[in-house]
Enzyme design. Sequence first.
Site, PDB file in Angstrom:
ATOM      1  N   PHE A   1     124.758  37.936 103.478  1.00 59.58           N
ATOM      2  CA  PHE A   1     123.841  38.230 102.368  1.00 59.58           C
ATOM      3  C   PHE A   1     123.922  37.080 101.353  1.00 59.58           C
ATOM      4  CE2 PHE A   1     125.367  42.360 103.937  1.00 59.58           C
ATOM      5  CZ  PHE A   1     124.178  42.996 104.263  1.00 59.58           C
TER       6      PHE A   1
ATOM      7  N   ASN B   1     119.266  39.870 110.254  1.00 64.26           N
ATOM      8  CA  ASN B   1     119.785  41.116 109.695  1.00 64.26           C
ATOM      9  C   ASN B   1     121.307  41.055 109.752  1.00 64.26           C
ATOM     10  OD1 ASN B   1     120.993  43.945 110.352  1.00 64.26           O
ATOM     11  ND2 ASN B   1     119.051  44.408 109.329  1.00 64.26           N
ATOM     12  N   ALA B   2     121.949  41.254 108.627  1.00 65.64           N
ATOM     13  CA  ALA B   2     123.396  41.054 108.555  1.00 65.64           C
ATOM     14  C   ALA B   2     124.159  41.984 109.490  1.00 65.64           C
ATOM     15  CB  ALA B   2     123.871  41.251 107.122  1.00 65.64           C
TER      16      ALA B   2
ATOM     17  N   CYS C   1     127.697  46.124  94.459  1.00 60.10           N
ATOM     18  CA  CYS C   1     127.042  46.215  93.154  1.00 60.10           C
ATOM     19  C   CYS C   1     126.436  47.600  92.939  1.00 60.10           C
ATOM     20  CB  CYS C   1     125.977  45.129  93.004  1.00 60.10           C
ATOM     21  SG  CYS C   1     124.667  45.208  94.234  1.00 60.10           S
TER      22      CYS C   1
ATOM     23  N   ASP D   1     121.113  35.444 105.725  1.00 56.68           N
ATOM     24  CA  ASP D   1     120.291  36.322 104.893  1.00 56.68           C
ATOM     25  C   ASP D   1     119.026  36.669 105.675  1.00 56.68           C
ATOM     26  OD1 ASP D   1     120.481  36.989 101.679  1.00 56.68           O
ATOM     27  OD2 ASP D   1     118.423  37.122 102.442  1.00 56.68           O
TER      28      ASP D   1
ATOM     29  N   ASP E   1     128.424  40.134 100.319  1.00 53.23           N
ATOM     30  CA  ASP E   1     127.822  40.404  99.006  1.00 53.23           C
ATOM     31  C   ASP E   1     126.460  41.082  99.188  1.00 53.23           C
ATOM     32  OD1 ASP E   1     127.335  40.464  96.285  1.00 53.23           O
ATOM     33  OD2 ASP E   1     126.648  38.388  96.182  1.00 53.23           O
TER      34      ASP E   1
END
Length: 409
Positions: free
Chosen positions: A245, A292-293, A353, A266, A313
Amino acid sequence: MPPDHSRVAHGTRVREHLPAPTGAKAVISLRAVNRLKSGHVWIYRSDVLSTSAVSPGAVVAVTDERGRFYGMALYSSSSQIALRMISSGPVADFPALLRERVRKALTYRERLVRDSDAYRVIFSEADFLPGLIVDRYNDIVSLQILTQAMDAETVRAALTDELSQVLQPAAIAERVDPHIRELEQLPRRESGLLLGETATTIFTMNAVRLHFDIREGQKTGAFLDQRENYAAAAQYAHGEALDVFCYQGAFALHLAKTCSRVTGVDSSRPALEVADRNALLNHREVEWIEANAFDLLKDYSAAGRQYDIIVLDPPAFAKTRKSLDTALRGYKELNLRALKMLRPGAILVTCSCSYHVSESEFLQVVAEAARDAHKTLRLLERRTQARDHPILPSVPETAYLKCLIFDVT
């Protein structure tokens, strides 16, 4: 003498026995009063018992049913957060108060921000200006207005004038979130320049140079809240690195100073195009992969790929409390696959986050992933957002970013 039941709120003390000023008024419940006494600054619509002479975005006096005055708040006619406290005393001139708080916010940053010409200038409630976000990117100031009160023309004029005076930027830009404006029942507005003609610049964080364009990117343009975490991760960087990401490459470029090979992943092609420009700007070689991660980590893990440092992240997985369980499963899968690809003595930098995911829940998920991956973790650092995104202990919503750094064996 009666006991003093005052509490600190928004840098001032809540005094229960001041007379309420005349004009717009909101009467709140006992539950809301107790919330204010605890130091929080939000009053939900369900706790507003009545209003008088109140228009959308007005500055209102807040009282309880007995008429006791608790301060002044910004009113929203549409948000579930109906009142956001701004002062424990009367406010005769809100634009003047805004100017004063902008100056104080800048003084705060001057003490804390180092090695960067990009930082958050105003962080909403944490800078006692709820509904306002202002970021600086070198000579461009980028702002977001999130409430009816901050959208008033007199407030806008005072804000742009004060920012222009104290920062003297080449331009002031506004980044508009259409969804927020719809929720606040504000008229449609386009992102763009409010002042000046400069739309692009180059800013610096920890000696890493990055492109900024007011027309691109998320939030106000970049993830400034990770600035101090970028530098922290770089201190442990060695060998082969994977930044998942990666967005526009900030973590990857910090790692590239000392790593022999860096790969950034990403799903956004536009973000990776900026990341590639940033790599050229810093004379770094980074492999950028559009993918796609979760899929990439699954494939790389199955293929036996190994790294010496991995950064995770992701965007917020838990936008609401209802999505918490799904978010925790996502975080576990992400960390599990990353841990399987880390060599002994490697470093894992993992972030969340999501405000609704607490640090203890996040730690537990990573620990469970390590157990399933048959890895041992030693916690090197538990970090949060950069200090230009201050946290009010009495307003837990101001604390949202978790960044954990582990030694992996």
